[in-house]
Write an enzyme that holds these catalytic residues in place. Structure first.
Site, mmCIF file in Angstrom:
data_model
loop_
_atom_site.group_PDB
_atom_site.id
_atom_site.type_symbol
_atom_site.label_atom_id
_atom_site.label_comp_id
_atom_site.label_asym_id
_atom_site.label_seq_id
_atom_site.Cartn_x
_atom_site.Cartn_y
_atom_site.Cartn_z
ATOM 1 N N GLN A 156 52.815 41.922 44.979
ATOM 2 C CA GLN A 156 51.657 42.686 44.496
ATOM 3 C C GLN A 156 52.130 43.873 43.647
ATOM 4 O OE1 GLN A 156 48.303 41.852 44.989
ATOM 5 N NE2 GLN A 156 47.965 43.486 43.510
ATOM 6 N N ASP B 190 52.022 33.793 40.119
ATOM 7 C CA ASP B 190 51.328 34.760 39.267
ATOM 8 C C ASP B 190 51.545 34.443 37.778
ATOM 9 O OD1 ASP B 190 49.703 36.655 40.423
ATOM 10 O OD2 ASP B 190 51.356 37.981 41.024
ATOM 11 N N LYS C 99 43.291 38.021 48.863
ATOM 12 C CA LYS C 99 44.117 36.838 48.599
ATOM 13 C C LYS C 99 44.359 36.089 49.907
ATOM 14 C CE LYS C 99 46.037 38.907 44.493
ATOM 15 N NZ LYS C 99 47.106 39.649 43.826
#
Ligand code: NAD
Length: 277
Positions: free
Chosen positions: A95, A118, A51
């Site tokens: 995460q 997200d 990422k």
């Protein structure tokens, strides 16, 4: 049979975003993503690394917070609150999975929905289900992009999703519905899976079981999208679809690797850029 090249399509998207970020910079706008990693799960570390690399390529600033596994819920909530209030931060990504002593739902809920790149916050999930603008979970959003950029129309098609997880199956079904597909969701309790999947014009597979879907689950000429990703004993990657058995029967199919996988990060980057617009 045509292969859907996720690697190429994700690259196209990243290049488009790079141009967009340059334009934004000329207007004096920066895009900044904060990435939080708790603990030392090796797979998570690889995802976070990828990422950060994508951010660098596109010109997005990435702030990295690598916290020990012993981090408390309070410490994590306090960092999120700080980032929520930091005007320079456009996107916040925690995460997953988190260490067991931290409740993931509570953490996701603490992220400002307007920074939830997200698309996991209940507000964004709700927005998707009632057709309002908001961040959409990256993997299913990537599947829609793959279909569109491969010239596959969804409208009026019989779409079957296998899997009902919050991050893939459910949002996938909502997105196909938004594109006017006729959508069926199947799952581990579906009575006769084959009888449903073999009627699908577009079959999206997100089961989490290697090579589960064989040719007898698939209609002749169907579009098959494989979200699954597994590392086999010989170290090679495979999906939830038995590619060698199924491919010939399809009109379009995604390979693993190089299908849905690369799209997830591309769509995350897209969400980051959109958080500034
Ligand atoms: P999950 O385990 O949360 O959900 C799996 C779903 O499959 C469940 O809803 C379950 O009901 C259904 N299922 C299980 N067995 C079944 C059966 N026998 N018949 C029908 N349905 C069955 O998994 P997930 O997070 O949705 O991920 C699915 C797969 O996609 C995994 O392989 C995961 O690694 C992969 N994945 C890939 C990406 C990517 O970026 N490419 C992102 C997320 C997940």
């Amino acid at each position: 049979m045509q292969l859907i090249n996720g690697k190429e399509i994700s690259m196209q998207i990243k290049d488009e975003l790079k141009v967009k970020v340059e334009e934004l910079k000329k207007e004096g706008k920066e895009v900044t993503l904060a990435v939080i990693l708790v603990g030392d799960d090796p797979a998570s570390a690889v995802y976070v690394g990828n990422k950060k690399k994508a951010c660098e390529y596109i010109g997005i600033n990435s702030l990295s917070y690598e916290l020990p596994a012993s981090t408390t819920r309070e410490e994590l909530l306090s960092l999120i609150s700080k980032l929520n209030n930091d005007e320079k931060v456009n996107g916040i990504l925690v995460q997953l999975p988190l260490p067991k002593h931290i409740n993931e739902d509570e953490i996701i809920k603490a992220i400002d929905p307007s920074k939830d790149v997200d698309g996991f916050h209940p507000e964004n999930v709700g927005r998707l289900s009632i057709g309002q603008k908001g961040f959409v979970s990256c993997t299913p959003a990537g599947v829609i992009e793959l279909l569109k950029r491969s010239g596959i129309s969804i409208e009026g098609k019989n779409c079957v999703v296998i899997g009902r997880s919050n991050i893939v199956g459910k949002p996938m079904a909502m997105l196909l519905l938004r594109e006017n597909g006729t959508v069926t969701i199947t799952h581990s309790r579906t009575a006769d899976l084959k009888s449903v999947t073999s009627k699908a014009d577009i079959l999206v597979v997100a089961i989490g079981k290697p090579k589960f879907i064989t040719a007898d689950y698939v209609k002749e000429g169907a579009v098959v999208i494989d979200v699954g990703i597994h590392r086999m004993e010989n170290k090679k990657l495979c999906g939830d679809v038995d590619f060698d058995d199924v491919a010939e029967k399809t009109s379009f199919i995604t390979p693993v690797p190089g299908g849905v996988g690369p799209m997830t990060i591309a769509m995350l980057m897209k969400n980051c850029v959109e958080s500034v617009l």
